[in-house]
Write an enzyme that holds these catalytic residues in place. Structure first.
Site, short mmCIF file in Angstrom:
data_model
loop_
_atom_site.label_atom_id
_atom_site.label_comp_id
_atom_site.label_asym_id
_atom_site.label_seq_id
_atom_site.Cartn_x
_atom_site.Cartn_y
_atom_site.Cartn_z
N ASP A 13 0.71 -1.10 0.32
CA ASP A 13 -0.43 0.03 0.06
C ASP A 13 0.35 1.43 0.11
OD1 ASP A 13 -2.13 -1.41 -0.23
OD2 ASP A 13 -2.52 -1.85 1.98
N GLU A 14 2.37 1.30 -0.73
CA GLU A 14 2.79 2.09 -0.97
C GLU A 14 2.53 3.26 -1.92
OE1 GLU A 14 3.75 -0.80 -0.86
OE2 GLU A 14 5.29 -1.38 0.56
N LYS A 16 2.17 2.49 -5.31
CA LYS A 16 2.31 1.69 -5.90
C LYS A 16 1.48 1.90 -7.85
CE LYS A 16 2.40 -2.37 -4.50
NZ LYS A 16 2.12 -2.27 -2.71
N GLY A 17 0.33 1.78 -6.94
CA GLY A 17 -1.21 1.72 -8.22
C GLY A 17 -0.44 4.15 -9.25
N GLY A 40 -4.44 -4.15 -3.34
CA GLY A 40 -5.53 -2.99 -4.24
C GLY A 40 -5.20 -1.75 -4.21
N HIS A 41 -4.91 -1.73 -5.96
CA HIS A 41 -3.50 -0.38 -6.35
C HIS A 41 -5.14 0.78 -6.97
CE1 HIS A 41 -0.64 -3.53 -7.05
NE2 HIS A 41 -0.72 -3.90 -5.79
N THR A 130 -5.92 -11.58 3.57
CA THR A 130 -7.44 -10.68 3.26
C THR A 130 -8.21 -11.92 2.67
OG1 THR A 130 -6.62 -11.00 1.10
CG2 THR A 130 -5.54 -9.04 2.18
N GLN A 225 1.73 -6.10 -3.01
CA GLN A 225 2.86 -6.23 -1.97
C GLN A 225 3.58 -5.34 -1.57
OE1 GLN A 225 1.33 -9.30 -3.30
NE2 GLN A 225 -0.20 -8.57 -3.22
N THR A 240 3.12 -12.45 3.08
CA THR A 240 1.75 -12.97 1.85
C THR A 240 2.88 -14.49 1.66
OG1 THR A 240 0.47 -12.94 -0.19
CG2 THR A 240 2.59 -11.30 -0.08
N THR A 305 -8.46 -3.44 -0.05
CA THR A 305 -8.94 -4.87 -0.72
C THR A 305 -9.96 -4.66 0.59
OG1 THR A 305 -7.30 -5.18 -2.08
CG2 THR A 305 -8.54 -7.25 -1.12
N GLY A 307 -10.87 -2.93 3.88
CA GLY A 307 -12.14 -1.70 4.28
C GLY A 307 -11.09 -1.68 5.88
N LEU A 337 3.89 12.32 1.00
CA LEU A 337 4.82 13.77 1.98
C LEU A 337 3.62 14.89 2.55
CD1 LEU A 337 7.46 14.55 1.99
CD2 LEU A 337 6.79 16.25 0.66
N GLY A 420 0.48 13.68 -3.19
CA GLY A 420 -1.25 14.07 -3.49
C GLY A 420 -1.03 12.79 -4.14
P1 GDP Z 1 -0.91 0.67 -3.20
O1 GDP Z 1 -1.46 -0.93 -2.91
O2 GDP Z 1 1.02 0.49 -3.37
O3 GDP Z 1 -0.84 0.60 -4.68
O4 GDP Z 1 -1.56 1.90 -2.64
P2 GDP Z 1 -2.57 1.25 -2.86
O5 GDP Z 1 -3.57 2.37 -3.13
O6 GDP Z 1 -3.50 0.51 -1.42
O7 GDP Z 1 -3.04 2.56 -0.72
C1 GDP Z 1 -2.26 4.52 -1.69
C2 GDP Z 1 -3.46 5.31 -1.03
O8 GDP Z 1 -2.76 6.88 -1.20
C3 GDP Z 1 -4.57 5.04 -2.19
O9 GDP Z 1 -5.60 5.95 -1.59
C4 GDP Z 1 -3.70 6.36 -3.32
O10 GDP Z 1 -4.32 7.38 -4.26
C5 GDP Z 1 -2.68 7.46 -1.80
N1 GDP Z 1 -1.62 8.08 -2.53
C6 GDP Z 1 -0.32 7.94 -2.93
N2 GDP Z 1 -0.15 8.30 -3.42
C7 GDP Z 1 0.00 9.63 -2.16
C8 GDP Z 1 0.37 10.75 -1.82
O11 GDP Z 1 1.93 11.30 -2.74
N3 GDP Z 1 -0.44 11.44 -1.42
C9 GDP Z 1 -2.04 10.96 -0.65
N4 GDP Z 1 -2.63 12.13 0.45
N5 GDP Z 1 -2.63 10.28 -1.02
C10 GDP Z 1 -1.52 9.26 -2.51
P1 IMO Z 2 -0.97 -3.76 -2.21
O1 IMO Z 2 -0.40 -4.79 -3.83
C1 IMO Z 2 -0.84 -4.08 2.21
C2 IMO Z 2 -0.58 -8.91 3.76
C3 IMO Z 2 -1.98 -8.50 4.22
C4 IMO Z 2 -1.45 -9.94 5.17
C5 IMO Z 2 -0.40 -10.65 5.01
C6 IMO Z 2 -0.77 -11.51 4.04
O2 IMO Z 2 -2.26 -3.33 -2.58
O3 IMO Z 2 0.54 -3.31 -1.94
P2 IMO Z 2 -2.36 -12.90 1.96
O4 IMO Z 2 -3.89 -12.66 1.21
O5 IMO Z 2 -1.84 -12.06 1.50
O6 IMO Z 2 -2.22 -13.84 2.03
O7 IMO Z 2 -2.26 -11.75 3.33
O8 IMO Z 2 -0.35 -9.71 3.45
N1 IMO Z 2 -1.02 -8.62 2.22
C7 IMO Z 2 -1.35 -6.71 1.86
N2 IMO Z 2 -0.89 -5.58 2.66
N3 IMO Z 2 -0.91 -4.33 1.28
C8 IMO Z 2 -1.10 -5.24 0.14
O9 IMO Z 2 -1.44 -5.56 -1.54
C9 IMO Z 2 -1.37 -6.28 0.46
N4 IMO Z 2 -1.36 -8.08 0.35
C10 IMO Z 2 -1.28 -8.84 1.50
O10 IMO Z 2 -3.19 -8.16 5.05
O11 IMO Z 2 -1.02 -9.40 6.62
MG MG Z 3 -2.73 -1.53 -1.57
#
Ligand code: GDP
Ligand code: IMO
Ligand code: MG
Length: 429
Positions: A13-14, A16-17, A40-41, A130, A225, A240, A305, A307, A337, A420
């Site tokens: 959830d960094e 990446k998407g 969930g990207h 998940t 991940q 995972t 993914t 909530g 940031l 953002g």
């Molecule tokens: P991913 O799984 O690595 O693709 O990340 P997620 O989509 O699960 O979670 C990242 C969340 O941060 C999403 O809601 C993005 O829209 C949001 N996001 C990404 N970059 C930024 C940023 O620089 N600032 C803010 N406020 N939100 C961001």
């Molecule tokens: P994205 O691509 C954050 C975590 C789960 C759990 C562990 C194992 O959006 O960054 P699993 O269902 O894979 O067997 O769960 O890994 N996990 C994630 N956490 N972002 C993800 O994907 C994740 N995919 C799995 O929360 O701790």
């Molecule tokens: Mg994610």
């Protein structure tokens, strides 16, 4: 020829998407190489927000071809629903624009039921998965009893394969976990329906991508991940079941070693984690709410993914250094940031204290981090809103100093800074 890898440098959830969407404007192919719909990207383009679980984030750009690699585990029901959803948002998905590896594995309701039953059986020691059937599907792959996407090309034998698979899982569900069995025949019927729709998408993505690279095309590998969730290199057993780290892109797409140009690690400006497991710099109470948000903004820290509220904390440079090492990162992209704006003092964990000693690196990897107390360095925060900033020079001096300190601590440059979720909210160095 360009082959760049985007990889999560923390616990997922960094952002990446968001970063893939940005870089995909120049890519020809965008290829997911690991995981399944546990990912969930999020991609925000103007008024539209896409939440992608299986389809590579880059397909939102109409010129790209999306690839689902052999390293993935695919739930066909989720994939078809996602295809419909993004078609509804105006994204064209057809067998020319999206290719699925014949060697990717299929997730079934049997895997999902097992994932849930195993989590329940773990009790207090649960992983916090998940519950998308990820572990059991990779389990079957490693046990050489999995069902691969190539099976959808022969719907008749696919039905038999699914039946036999569900019947085998039913034995485990009923005898080991006391869970109700699934109706093998109806699952098989459902899956044959999916097979007929997905068959035209399935093929040899390895030759496709190798040929593309040979012809000078740009392939962008999209990680799911994060490094600390890697089966080998993460905080085992709270990980995972796949290889989300950069080498996973080579295995999970079937591309040879030695082709990679850039390996871009994506990290938040702080730290989050969803699910169980160690988290040395975790904060609680008010400090946590400040970093997490309350759910009023779409970017607040609640799982894309599941909530679930994400656990939050200060940036951990020890773990980030580890991610640089494991992935061979050539650079970092720093996201969110903007969330740090308004905090008086920022903290970065620069080392771990144990037995009176301070360690800068992990003595035995990130398995058990509980004996460590984080050593923090404090830096001054900034007040100026960075949401509209697009140039490095326009960032507050304290924000520049924070980023430069991270670069020094982990010894790679931060090439992009996200302020953002929108496509244009980016600072290129
Ligand atoms: P991913 O799984 O690595 O693709 O990340 P997620 O989509 O699960 O979670 C990242 C969340 O941060 C999403 O809601 C993005 O829209 C949001 N996001 C990404 N970059 C930024 C940023 O620089 N600032 C803010 N406020 N939100 C961001
Ligand atoms: P994205 O691509 C954050 C975590 C789960 C759990 C562990 C194992 O959006 O960054 P699993 O269902 O894979 O067997 O769960 O890994 N996990 C994630 N956490 N972002 C993800 O994907 C994740 N995919 C799995 O929360 O701790
Ligand atoms: Mg994610």
């Amino acid at each position: 020829m360009t082959f760049n890898i985007i990889v999560g440098a923390q616990w997922g959830d960094e952002g990446k998407g968001r970063v893939v969407d940005l870089l995909a404007s120049e890519a020809d192919y965008v290829a997911r190489y690991s995981g399944g719909d546990n990912a969930g990207h999020t991609v925000t383009v103007g008024e539209q927000t896409f939440k992608l679980h299986l389809i590579p984030s880059g397909v939102i750009h109409p010129h790209t071809i999306g690839v689902l690699g052999n390293g993935m585990v695919i739930n066909p029901a989720v994939l078809l629903a996602e295809m419909e959803q993004i078609r509804g948002a105006g994204v064209n998905i057809n067998p020319q624009r999206m290719r699925i590896s014949y060697a990717a594995h299929v997730i079934t309701p049997g895997h999902i039921a097992l994932d849930k039953a195993r989590e329940m059986a773990r009790g207090a020691g649960k992983i916090g998965t998940t519950q998308r059937g990820i572990g059991p599907a990779y389990n079957d792959k490693a046990a050489r009893s999995g069902i691969r996407m190539e099976s959808v090309l022969s719907p008749e034998t696919f039905a038999d394969e699914i039946m036999a698979h569900i019947e085998k899982i039913n034995q485990q569900l009923t005898s080991l976990y006391g869970a109700p069995p699934l109706d093998a025949q109806s699952v098989a019927q459902e899956y044959v329906g999916y097979a007929r729709i997905l068959a035209p998408y399935v093929g040899d993505i390895t030759t496709l991508l190798s040929t593309a690279l040979k012809n000078g095309k740009y392939v962008l590998a999209e990680g799911a991940q994060g490094t600390l969730l890697d089966l080998d290199h993460g905080t085992y057993p709270f990980v995972t079941s796949s290889t989300p780290t950069a080498p996973g892109a080579l295995v999970g797409l079937g591309l040879g070693v030695g082709r990679t140009n850039r390996v871009v690690g994506v990290t938040k400006a702080f730290q989050t984690r969803v699910g169980e497991g160690p988290f040395p710099t975790e904060v609680f109470g008010e400090a946590a709410t400040r970093l997490r948000g309350t759910g009023t903004n779409p970017w607040d820290e609640f799982g894309t993914t599941t909530g679930r509220p994400r656990r939050v904390g200060w940036l951990d440079a020890v773990l980030l250094r580890y991610a640089v090492q494991i992935n061979g990162l050539t650079e970092l992209t720093l996201t969110k940031l903007d969330i740090l704006t308004g905090l008086n003092t920022l903290r970065i964990c620069t080392g771990y204290k144990t037995d009176g000693k301070t360690l800068e690196n992990l003595p035995l990897g990130p398995k058990d981090l509980t004996p460590f107390e984080p050593v923090y360095e404090e830096l001054p925060g900034w007040e100026k809103d960075v949401w509209e900033v697009r140039k490095w020079a326009d960032l507050p001096a304290q924000a520049q100093a924070y980023i430069q300190r991270i670069e020094t601590l982990v010894d790679v440059p931060v090439s992009l800074v996200s302020v953002g979720p929108e496509r244009d909210q980016i600072i290129r160095r």
